[in-house]
Design an enzyme around this catalytic site. Sequence first.
Site, PDB file in Angstrom:
ATOM      1  N   LEU A 138     -37.817 -43.933  75.762  1.00  0.00           N
ATOM      2  CA  LEU A 138     -38.648 -42.917  75.094  1.00  0.00           C
ATOM      3  C   LEU A 138     -37.965 -42.470  73.796  1.00  0.00           C
ATOM      4  N   THR A 139     -36.691 -42.090  73.894  1.00  0.00           N
ATOM      5  CA  THR A 139     -35.967 -41.537  72.743  1.00  0.00           C
ATOM      6  C   THR A 139     -35.750 -42.599  71.661  1.00  0.00           C
ATOM      7  N   GLY A 144     -35.830 -37.361  69.267  1.00  0.00           N
ATOM      8  CA  GLY A 144     -35.289 -37.122  70.602  1.00  0.00           C
ATOM      9  C   GLY A 144     -36.079 -36.047  71.322  1.00  0.00           C
ATOM     10  N   LEU A 247     -40.797 -37.559  83.393  1.00  0.00           N
ATOM     11  CA  LEU A 247     -39.647 -36.662  83.200  1.00  0.00           C
ATOM     12  C   LEU A 247     -39.652 -35.541  84.233  1.00  0.00           C
ATOM     13  N   MET A 345      -8.572 -23.698  87.059  1.00  0.00           N
ATOM     14  CA  MET A 345      -7.857 -23.318  88.291  1.00  0.00           C
ATOM     15  C   MET A 345      -6.833 -24.373  88.707  1.00  0.00           C
ATOM     16  N   GLU A 371     -32.925 -35.616  79.262  1.00  0.00           N
ATOM     17  CA  GLU A 371     -34.088 -35.126  80.034  1.00  0.00           C
ATOM     18  C   GLU A 371     -34.550 -33.765  79.551  1.00  0.00           C
ATOM     19  N   GLY A 372     -34.421 -33.530  78.240  1.00  0.00           N
ATOM     20  CA  GLY A 372     -34.750 -32.235  77.658  1.00  0.00           C
ATOM     21  C   GLY A 372     -33.497 -31.390  77.602  1.00  0.00           C
TER      22      GLY A 372
HETATM   23  P1  TGC Z   1     -47.338 -31.056  74.168  1.00  0.00           P
HETATM   24  O1  TGC Z   1     -48.383 -30.935  73.096  1.00  0.00           O
HETATM   25  O2  TGC Z   1     -46.838 -29.827  74.844  1.00  0.00           O
HETATM   26  O3  TGC Z   1     -47.848 -32.056  75.319  1.00  0.00           O
HETATM   27  C1  TGC Z   1     -48.443 -33.303  75.010  1.00  0.00           C
HETATM   28  C2  TGC Z   1     -49.324 -33.690  76.183  1.00  0.00           C
HETATM   29  O4  TGC Z   1     -48.502 -33.876  77.343  1.00  0.00           O
HETATM   30  C3  TGC Z   1     -48.915 -32.965  78.381  1.00  0.00           C
HETATM   31  N1  TGC Z   1     -47.694 -32.561  79.058  1.00  0.00           N
HETATM   32  C4  TGC Z   1     -47.328 -33.040  80.242  1.00  0.00           C
HETATM   33  N2  TGC Z   1     -47.930 -33.886  81.086  1.00  0.00           N
HETATM   34  C5  TGC Z   1     -47.298 -34.197  82.232  1.00  0.00           C
HETATM   35  N3  TGC Z   1     -46.084 -33.695  82.534  1.00  0.00           N
HETATM   36  C6  TGC Z   1     -45.440 -32.846  81.708  1.00  0.00           C
HETATM   37  N4  TGC Z   1     -44.222 -32.406  81.985  1.00  0.00           N
HETATM   38  C7  TGC Z   1     -46.052 -32.480  80.490  1.00  0.00           C
HETATM   39  N5  TGC Z   1     -45.708 -31.682  79.446  1.00  0.00           N
HETATM   40  C8  TGC Z   1     -46.732 -31.749  78.578  1.00  0.00           C
HETATM   41  C9  TGC Z   1     -49.614 -31.853  77.657  1.00  0.00           C
HETATM   42  O5  TGC Z   1     -50.500 -31.185  78.500  1.00  0.00           O
HETATM   43  C10 TGC Z   1     -50.314 -32.602  76.557  1.00  0.00           C
HETATM   44  O6  TGC Z   1     -51.441 -33.263  77.128  1.00  0.00           O
HETATM   45  P2  TGC Z   1     -52.776 -33.467  76.255  1.00  0.00           P
HETATM   46  O7  TGC Z   1     -53.712 -34.123  77.214  1.00  0.00           O
HETATM   47  O8  TGC Z   1     -53.182 -32.083  75.835  1.00  0.00           O
HETATM   48  O9  TGC Z   1     -52.398 -34.340  75.105  1.00  0.00           O
HETATM   49  O10 TGC Z   1     -46.129 -31.902  73.584  1.00  0.00           O
HETATM   50  P3  TGC Z   1     -45.132 -31.583  72.384  1.00  0.00           P
HETATM   51  O11 TGC Z   1     -45.207 -32.743  71.451  1.00  0.00           O
HETATM   52  O12 TGC Z   1     -45.378 -30.219  71.818  1.00  0.00           O
HETATM   53  O13 TGC Z   1     -43.705 -31.619  73.113  1.00  0.00           O
HETATM   54  C11 TGC Z   1     -43.392 -30.699  74.095  1.00  0.00           C
HETATM   55  C12 TGC Z   1     -41.928 -30.853  74.544  1.00  0.00           C
HETATM   56  C13 TGC Z   1     -40.966 -30.528  73.419  1.00  0.00           C
HETATM   57  C14 TGC Z   1     -41.721 -29.856  75.659  1.00  0.00           C
HETATM   58  C15 TGC Z   1     -41.675 -32.271  75.088  1.00  0.00           C
HETATM   59  O14 TGC Z   1     -41.948 -33.224  74.166  1.00  0.00           O
HETATM   60  C16 TGC Z   1     -40.302 -32.468  75.676  1.00  0.00           C
HETATM   61  O15 TGC Z   1     -40.159 -32.268  76.877  1.00  0.00           O
HETATM   62  N6  TGC Z   1     -39.251 -32.878  74.879  1.00  0.00           N
HETATM   63  C17 TGC Z   1     -37.952 -33.262  75.456  1.00  0.00           C
HETATM   64  C18 TGC Z   1     -37.833 -34.777  75.427  1.00  0.00           C
HETATM   65  C19 TGC Z   1     -37.115 -35.298  76.627  1.00  0.00           C
HETATM   66  O16 TGC Z   1     -36.953 -34.662  77.649  1.00  0.00           O
HETATM   67  N7  TGC Z   1     -36.723 -36.544  76.526  1.00  0.00           N
HETATM   68  C20 TGC Z   1     -36.098 -37.211  77.662  1.00  0.00           C
HETATM   69  C21 TGC Z   1     -35.939 -38.699  77.407  1.00  0.00           C
HETATM   70  S1  TGC Z   1     -35.601 -39.621  78.861  1.00  0.00           S
HETATM   71  C22 TGC Z   1     -34.023 -39.220  79.255  1.00  0.00           C
HETATM   72  O17 TGC Z   1     -33.389 -38.389  78.696  1.00  0.00           O
HETATM   73  C23 TGC Z   1     -33.456 -39.978  80.381  1.00  0.00           C
HETATM   74  S2  TGC Z   1     -31.831 -39.585  80.787  1.00  0.00           S
HETATM   75  C24 TGC Z   1     -31.853 -40.292  82.306  1.00  0.00           C
HETATM   76  C25 TGC Z   1     -30.634 -40.321  83.048  1.00  0.00           C
HETATM   77  O18 TGC Z   1     -29.712 -41.090  82.669  1.00  0.00           O
HETATM   78  O19 TGC Z   1     -30.594 -39.625  84.101  1.00  0.00           O
HETATM   79  P1  FAD Z   2     -32.260 -33.626  68.981  1.00  0.00           P
HETATM   80  O1  FAD Z   2     -33.655 -33.656  69.465  1.00  0.00           O
HETATM   81  O2  FAD Z   2     -31.986 -34.096  67.592  1.00  0.00           O
HETATM   82  O3  FAD Z   2     -31.701 -32.146  69.141  1.00  0.00           O
HETATM   83  C1  FAD Z   2     -30.498 -31.689  68.509  1.00  0.00           C
HETATM   84  C2  FAD Z   2     -30.351 -30.192  68.808  1.00  0.00           C
HETATM   85  O4  FAD Z   2     -31.475 -29.479  68.250  1.00  0.00           O
HETATM   86  C3  FAD Z   2     -30.356 -29.874  70.314  1.00  0.00           C
HETATM   87  O5  FAD Z   2     -29.439 -28.861  70.578  1.00  0.00           O
HETATM   88  C4  FAD Z   2     -31.769 -29.374  70.568  1.00  0.00           C
HETATM   89  O6  FAD Z   2     -31.854 -28.476  71.670  1.00  0.00           O
HETATM   90  C5  FAD Z   2     -32.072 -28.679  69.256  1.00  0.00           C
HETATM   91  N1  FAD Z   2     -33.522 -28.572  69.009  1.00  0.00           N
HETATM   92  C6  FAD Z   2     -34.410 -29.586  68.832  1.00  0.00           C
HETATM   93  N2  FAD Z   2     -35.639 -29.099  68.668  1.00  0.00           N
HETATM   94  C7  FAD Z   2     -35.550 -27.740  68.751  1.00  0.00           C
HETATM   95  C8  FAD Z   2     -36.494 -26.685  68.700  1.00  0.00           C
HETATM   96  N3  FAD Z   2     -37.813 -26.900  68.552  1.00  0.00           N
HETATM   97  N4  FAD Z   2     -36.028 -25.410  68.824  1.00  0.00           N
HETATM   98  C9  FAD Z   2     -34.700 -25.168  69.020  1.00  0.00           C
HETATM   99  N5  FAD Z   2     -33.763 -26.142  69.078  1.00  0.00           N
HETATM  100  C10 FAD Z   2     -34.198 -27.420  68.962  1.00  0.00           C
HETATM  101  N6  FAD Z   2     -33.524 -41.123  76.451  1.00  0.00           N
HETATM  102  C11 FAD Z   2     -34.388 -42.024  76.980  1.00  0.00           C
HETATM  103  O7  FAD Z   2     -35.523 -42.162  76.521  1.00  0.00           O
HETATM  104  N7  FAD Z   2     -34.023 -42.800  78.040  1.00  0.00           N
HETATM  105  C12 FAD Z   2     -32.792 -42.716  78.603  1.00  0.00           C
HETATM  106  O8  FAD Z   2     -32.499 -43.423  79.576  1.00  0.00           O
HETATM  107  C13 FAD Z   2     -31.854 -41.799  78.062  1.00  0.00           C
HETATM  108  N8  FAD Z   2     -30.574 -41.734  78.546  1.00  0.00           N
HETATM  109  C14 FAD Z   2     -29.650 -40.962  77.902  1.00  0.00           C
HETATM  110  C15 FAD Z   2     -28.304 -41.041  78.278  1.00  0.00           C
HETATM  111  C16 FAD Z   2     -27.340 -40.302  77.598  1.00  0.00           C
HETATM  112  C17 FAD Z   2     -25.902 -40.438  77.961  1.00  0.00           C
HETATM  113  C18 FAD Z   2     -27.733 -39.413  76.563  1.00  0.00           C
HETATM  114  C19 FAD Z   2     -26.709 -38.567  75.846  1.00  0.00           C
HETATM  115  C20 FAD Z   2     -29.054 -39.328  76.208  1.00  0.00           C
HETATM  116  C21 FAD Z   2     -30.029 -40.113  76.841  1.00  0.00           C
HETATM  117  N9  FAD Z   2     -31.365 -40.110  76.427  1.00  0.00           N
HETATM  118  C22 FAD Z   2     -32.269 -40.991  76.964  1.00  0.00           C
HETATM  119  C23 FAD Z   2     -31.759 -39.344  75.251  1.00  0.00           C
HETATM  120  C24 FAD Z   2     -31.935 -37.842  75.502  1.00  0.00           C
HETATM  121  O9  FAD Z   2     -33.108 -37.587  76.199  1.00  0.00           O
HETATM  122  C25 FAD Z   2     -31.910 -37.146  74.143  1.00  0.00           C
HETATM  123  O10 FAD Z   2     -30.561 -37.201  73.684  1.00  0.00           O
HETATM  124  C26 FAD Z   2     -32.399 -35.715  74.231  1.00  0.00           C
HETATM  125  O11 FAD Z   2     -33.775 -35.666  74.542  1.00  0.00           O
HETATM  126  C27 FAD Z   2     -32.140 -34.941  72.915  1.00  0.00           C
HETATM  127  O12 FAD Z   2     -32.550 -35.687  71.821  1.00  0.00           O
HETATM  128  P2  FAD Z   2     -31.546 -35.883  70.557  1.00  0.00           P
HETATM  129  O13 FAD Z   2     -30.256 -36.363  71.098  1.00  0.00           O
HETATM  130  O14 FAD Z   2     -32.245 -36.719  69.567  1.00  0.00           O
HETATM  131  O15 FAD Z   2     -31.305 -34.429  70.006  1.00  0.00           O
END
Ligand code: TGC
Ligand code: FAD
Length: 392
Positions: A138-139, A144, A247, A345, A371-372
Site C-alpha cells: 500500500l505505502t 504513507g 488494516l 531498570m 499500520e497508521g
Molecule cells: P477516507 O476518505 O476517510 O476514507 C476513504 C474510504 O474508505 C472508507 N474507510 C474504511 N473502510 C473500511 N475500513 C476502514 N478502516 C476505513 N476507513 C475509511 C471510508 O468510508 C471511505 O469510503 P467511501 O466509500 O466513502 O470512499 O480516507 P482518507 O483518504 O481521508 O484517509 C483516512 C486515513 C488517513 C485515516 C487513512 O488513509 C489511514 O488510515 N492512513 C494510514 C495509512 C496506513 O495505516 N498505512 C498502513 C500500510 S500497511 C502497513 O503498515 C503494514 S505493517 C505490517 C506489519 O509488518 O505488521
Molecule cells: P508519513 O506519512 O510521511 O508521516 C510522517 C510524520 O507526519 C508522521 O509522524 C505522521 O504521523 C505525520 N503526519 C502525517 N500526516 C499527518 C496529519 N494529517 N496530521 C498530523 N501529522 C501527520 N506499508 C505497507 O503498505 N506494507 C507493509 O508491509 C509495511 N510494512 C512496514 C514495515 C516497517 C518496518 C515500516 C517502518 C513501515 C511499514 N509500512 C508498510 C509503511 C507504514 O505503514 C508507513 O511507514 C506509515 O503508514 C507512515 O507513512 P510514512 O512513513 O510515509 O510517514
Amino acid sequence: MKADLFQAPDYYQLDDLLTEEHKLVRDASREWVKRDVSPIIEDYAQRAEFPKQIIGGLAEIGAFGPYIPEQYGGAGLDQISYGLIMQEIERGDSGVRSTASVQSSLVMYPIWKYGNEAQRNKYLPKLAAGEWIGCFGLTEPNHGSNPGVMETKFKDMGDHYLLNGAKMWISNAPFADVAVVWAKNEEGRIHGLIVERGMEGFSTPETHNKWSLRASSTGELIFDNVKVPKENLLPNKSGLGAPLGCLDSARYGIAWGAIGAAMDCYDTALRYAKERIQFGKPIGAFQLQQKKLAEMITEITKAQLLTWRLGVLLNEDKATTAQISMAKRNNVDMAITIAREARQMLGGMGITGEYSIMRHSMNLESVITYEGTHDIHLLITGMDVTGLNAFK
Ligand code: TGC
Ligand code: FAD
C-alpha cells in the site's frame, strides 16, 4: 540470550474471561515461542535476518489465517484466539508477529473477503500452510499516511493489465511469493491485484540498515510494465476502503501483540529487580523501582481489558474502525513506555542482547509508525468523537 523464563502476568484474573479453546491456543503458541523463537531470535536480529525455518511452526500454531475458515486451510478460530496468538508471537519478537500479521490480515484476509472462489482456492491453502509467503503493498515512497493519492497504476490491455509504480517499506517483500498490491485503474479507482514472484518486470529489493524490526525482512516492490493476468484482480471490493478494511484486522492483531512485548519487558524487569542487589538489598525494594513496576502492571492490565473487550465486539461484528484505532494507539504507546522504563531498570545490562528488552524497544519504534502512525490514530479518534475531519 538468557533462558526464556517468561511468566505471563494476569493481575485481574483475565484467564477467567477466556474459553478452554482460547487457553489451549494461547498456551500452544507460548510453548512454541519458548522452544523455537526465544533461543534464536536475538542472533537473527543482530544479523538483520528473518529466521525462515520458523515458517512451518507459525503455520502449525495457526498463525497464518487464524480466523480464515477451515475449508480454505485456515484455523477457523475466533478473534480472541487470533489476538492471543499475536500476543504470544510478539512476546517473542515484533518482527515475527509482523510476518504473521501480514500473511493473515493483509494477504489472506483480502483474498478471502474481496477475492472470488477460484482465487481463494488457489492461494489460501498454500498461504495457511506457509508454503507461500505473502506481502501487502500500500505505502509508496511519496505516500504513507495518505495512501488515497497513490501513484501506482494499471492499464487494461485487453487480455491482461499492465502495472507500473513502486511500493516502499513492505514487510516480507524480499522473499514473498505473492504480493497483494493496491493500484489505480485508468479512472483513478483503487483495486487490489495479486502479483506473483517471477512475473517479468517485478522486483523486490531489500531495505537495509534498519535499527528496528531487524528480524523482519522489509523491502520495496517495483513494477516495471508488469503484465498481470486479468484473473488476478480482486473483484469484490474496490476504493480506498478495501485496503483500509484489511488494516482494521491487522491493527487489531497489533493491539494484542503490543501487550505481548510489554508483558515480556515487565516480566524481565520484575525478575531482575528481585535478584539484583545494590546498597545491600534487591533494587526491587526501592520505592522508585516499585513505582515503575506498579505502573507497568497497571497499564498492562488496562490494555488487556480494552483488547479483550474489542475482541468480543469483533466476534459480534460490532467493532468500529475508531475503536480499533484506539486500541492500537494505546497499546503500542503503553508497550514502548514500558520497554523504556524496563530497560532502565536493568541498568547497563539492559542495553545488551542478553535480555530481550532493548530489541523490543527498538522494534516498537516501527510498530508505533506502521499500520497508521500514533498521530494518525489520534486523529481518527478525534474525528470519531467530534464528527470533524482533521485530514481534509
Ligand atoms: P477516507 O476518505 O476517510 O476514507 C476513504 C474510504 O474508505 C472508507 N474507510 C474504511 N473502510 C473500511 N475500513 C476502514 N478502516 C476505513 N476507513 C475509511 C471510508 O468510508 C471511505 O469510503 P467511501 O466509500 O466513502 O470512499 O480516507 P482518507 O483518504 O481521508 O484517509 C483516512 C486515513 C488517513 C485515516 C487513512 O488513509 C489511514 O488510515 N492512513 C494510514 C495509512 C496506513 O495505516 N498505512 C498502513 C500500510 S500497511 C502497513 O503498515 C503494514 S505493517 C505490517 C506489519 O509488518 O505488521
Ligand atoms: P508519513 O506519512 O510521511 O508521516 C510522517 C510524520 O507526519 C508522521 O509522524 C505522521 O504521523 C505525520 N503526519 C502525517 N500526516 C499527518 C496529519 N494529517 N496530521 C498530523 N501529522 C501527520 N506499508 C505497507 O503498505 N506494507 C507493509 O508491509 C509495511 N510494512 C512496514 C514495515 C516497517 C518496518 C515500516 C517502518 C513501515 C511499514 N509500512 C508498510 C509503511 C507504514 O505503514 C508507513 O511507514 C506509515 O503508514 C507512515 O507513512 P510514512 O512513513 O510515509 O510517514
